[in-house]
Design a protein around this motif. Sequence first.
Motif, PDB file in Angstrom:
ATOM      1  N   ALA A  83      37.418   6.899   6.179  1.00 11.16           N
ATOM      2  CA  ALA A  83      36.949   5.583   7.197  1.00 11.16           C
ATOM      3  C   ALA A  83      38.019   5.594   8.306  1.00 11.16           C
ATOM      4  CB  ALA A  83      36.899   4.816   6.162  1.00 11.16           C
ATOM      5  N   PRO A  84      37.455   5.535   9.628  1.00 11.84           N
ATOM      6  CA  PRO A  84      38.380   5.398  10.776  1.00 11.84           C
ATOM      7  C   PRO A  84      39.409   4.183  10.726  1.00 11.84           C
ATOM      8  CG  PRO A  84      35.991   5.267  11.266  1.00 11.84           C
ATOM      9  CD  PRO A  84      35.826   5.451   9.775  1.00 11.84           C
ATOM     10  N   ASN A  85      38.699   3.047  10.373  1.00 10.62           N
ATOM     11  CA  ASN A  85      39.578   1.780  10.616  1.00 10.62           C
ATOM     12  C   ASN A  85      40.693   1.902   9.763  1.00 10.62           C
ATOM     13  OD1 ASN A  85      38.186   0.302  12.994  1.00 10.62           O
ATOM     14  ND2 ASN A  85      36.554   0.880  11.767  1.00 10.62           N
ATOM     15  N   ARG A 116      43.526   4.074  11.040  1.00 11.08           N
ATOM     16  CA  ARG A 116      44.657   3.487  11.939  1.00 11.08           C
ATOM     17  C   ARG A 116      45.849   2.935  11.419  1.00 11.08           C
ATOM     18  NH1 ARG A 116      40.448  -0.453  15.436  1.00 11.08           N
ATOM     19  NH2 ARG A 116      39.208   1.257  16.433  1.00 11.08           N
ATOM     20  N   HIS A 151      33.045  -2.437  -1.523  1.00 11.39           N
ATOM     21  CA  HIS A 151      33.505  -3.441  -0.335  1.00 11.39           C
ATOM     22  C   HIS A 151      32.563  -4.718  -0.283  1.00 11.39           C
ATOM     23  CE1 HIS A 151      30.543  -1.196   1.609  1.00 11.39           C
ATOM     24  NE2 HIS A 151      30.587  -1.828   2.784  1.00 11.39           N
ATOM     25  N   HIS A 211      34.707  -5.271   4.916  1.00  9.19           N
ATOM     26  CA  HIS A 211      35.237  -4.232   5.468  1.00  9.19           C
ATOM     27  C   HIS A 211      36.380  -3.837   4.837  1.00  9.19           C
ATOM     28  CE1 HIS A 211      33.369  -6.218   9.346  1.00  9.19           C
ATOM     29  NE2 HIS A 211      32.295  -5.445   8.784  1.00  9.19           N
ATOM     30  N   VAL A 212      36.812  -2.527   5.112  1.00 10.61           N
ATOM     31  CA  VAL A 212      38.292  -2.058   5.227  1.00 10.61           C
ATOM     32  C   VAL A 212      38.577  -1.700   6.252  1.00 10.61           C
ATOM     33  CG1 VAL A 212      37.972  -1.267   2.583  1.00 10.61           C
ATOM     34  CG2 VAL A 212      37.167   0.219   4.477  1.00 10.61           C
ATOM     35  N   PRO A 213      39.930  -1.729   6.535  1.00  9.72           N
ATOM     36  CA  PRO A 213      40.926  -2.074   5.693  1.00  9.72           C
ATOM     37  C   PRO A 213      41.260  -3.661   5.674  1.00  9.72           C
ATOM     38  CG  PRO A 213      41.806  -1.904   7.982  1.00  9.72           C
ATOM     39  CD  PRO A 213      40.406  -1.422   7.980  1.00  9.72           C
ATOM     40  N   GLU A 229      41.022  -6.642   9.505  1.00  9.15           N
ATOM     41  CA  GLU A 229      41.150  -5.904  11.159  1.00  9.15           C
ATOM     42  C   GLU A 229      42.463  -5.151  11.162  1.00  9.15           C
ATOM     43  OE1 GLU A 229      38.808  -6.471  13.429  1.00  9.15           O
ATOM     44  OE2 GLU A 229      37.699  -7.539  12.244  1.00  9.15           O
ATOM     45  N   SER A 230      42.074  -3.917  11.429  1.00 11.37           N
ATOM     46  CA  SER A 230      43.094  -2.935  11.238  1.00 11.37           C
ATOM     47  C   SER A 230      44.208  -3.335  12.622  1.00 11.37           C
ATOM     48  CB  SER A 230      42.622  -1.677  11.894  1.00 11.37           C
ATOM     49  OG  SER A 230      41.525  -1.607  13.015  1.00 11.37           O
ATOM     50  N   ARG A 290      27.307   6.388  13.045  1.00  6.73           N
ATOM     51  CA  ARG A 290      26.666   5.695  11.986  1.00  6.73           C
ATOM     52  C   ARG A 290      25.246   5.571  12.145  1.00  6.73           C
ATOM     53  NH1 ARG A 290      30.014   0.980   9.345  1.00  6.73           N
ATOM     54  NH2 ARG A 290      27.981   0.133   9.189  1.00  6.73           N
TER      55      ARG A 290
HETATM   56  N1  LIG Z   1      37.038  -4.339  13.391  1.00 11.75           N
HETATM   57  C1  LIG Z   1      37.502  -4.016  11.969  1.00 11.75           C
HETATM   58  C2  LIG Z   1      36.394  -2.848  11.674  1.00 11.75           C
HETATM   59  C3  LIG Z   1      36.094  -2.757  10.125  1.00 11.75           C
HETATM   60  C4  LIG Z   1      35.063  -1.704   9.666  1.00 11.75           C
HETATM   61  O1  LIG Z   1      34.100  -1.944  10.224  1.00 11.75           O
HETATM   62  N2  LIG Z   1      35.367  -1.066   8.841  1.00 11.75           N
HETATM   63  C5  LIG Z   1      34.398  -0.148   8.118  1.00 11.75           C
HETATM   64  C6  LIG Z   1      35.018   1.137   7.711  1.00 11.75           C
HETATM   65  S1  LIG Z   1      35.734   2.251   9.079  1.00 11.75           S
HETATM   66  C7  LIG Z   1      33.667  -0.616   6.987  1.00 11.75           C
HETATM   67  O2  LIG Z   1      34.254  -1.297   6.256  1.00 11.75           O
HETATM   68  N3  LIG Z   1      32.403  -0.471   7.022  1.00 11.75           N
HETATM   69  C8  LIG Z   1      31.692  -1.018   5.810  1.00 11.75           C
HETATM   70  C9  LIG Z   1      30.136  -1.126   6.183  1.00 11.75           C
HETATM   71  O3  LIG Z   1      29.859  -1.023   7.148  1.00 11.75           O
HETATM   72  O4  LIG Z   1      29.532  -1.525   5.067  1.00 11.75           O
HETATM   73  C10 LIG Z   1      38.876  -3.098  11.926  1.00 11.75           C
HETATM   74  O5  LIG Z   1      39.174  -2.753  13.134  1.00 11.75           O
HETATM   75  O6  LIG Z   1      39.334  -3.086  10.775  1.00 11.75           O
END
Ligand SMILES: N[C@@H](CCC(=O)N[C@@H](CS)C(=O)NCC(=O)O)C(=O)O
Length: 206
Positions: A9-11, A14, A39, A52-54, A66-67, A114
Amino acid sequence: MKLYTSHRAPNPRRVRWVMAEKGIEDVDLVEIDIMVGEHKTPDYRARVGVPHVPALELDDGVTISESIAIGRYLESLHPEPNLFGHDAREQALVEMWMRRCEFYLANPIMLSVRHSHPALAALEATQLPQVAEYNLVAAERFMKTLDRHLADREFMALDRFTIADIVAVVGLDFARLVRYRPPEELTNLARWLEACRARPGAKAGA
Ligand SMILES: N[C@@H](CCC(=O)N[C@@H](CS)C(=O)NCC(=O)O)C(=O)O
């Protein structure tokens, strides 16, 4: 400390990349499978507050999500190598390029992937092809700006690698899921991308 992370997962990537650049090894990694909704469990939501992760859980139980916030916190504990800028001028330049790369590149790519990759349908209430298409066009427009910017620069924000580079590379790499490659004529972007991908930290969380 514990980092709730999700493979590929991208965030989270980071943060993993920040940790790798700084040689941070004293953080336990807890893998969260977002594709099966780990999550979204009551326990995870109670710890993190958002699905959300991370997320970084500190030893006192406080959790930072928030990454970028996590990256800044890790930088305060491990200042070198510096990724967010040493002084006010550097910090402003890094912030400017990081936000540009996030708003005009990484976020549009994320929305595009997505809303188009079949396996990611589970993460969206409804996948909308128009959202995917619109955002890819927007991201590509900004890639052209970046290509001009990188014509006489090695890195995005400063004369060294920073969090702005991480945000941009991770954003572009996420597009590989839908087999997207930046236009070939963007040769400055390609040179910079190749240099960043060659860093050992690029492999962390990828
Ligand atoms: N702005 C947040 C974005 C976090 C985010 O959207 N993470 C994604 C994974 S890259 C997630 O948890 N997605 C789960 C979902 O959409 O259900 C950050 O920078 O950490």
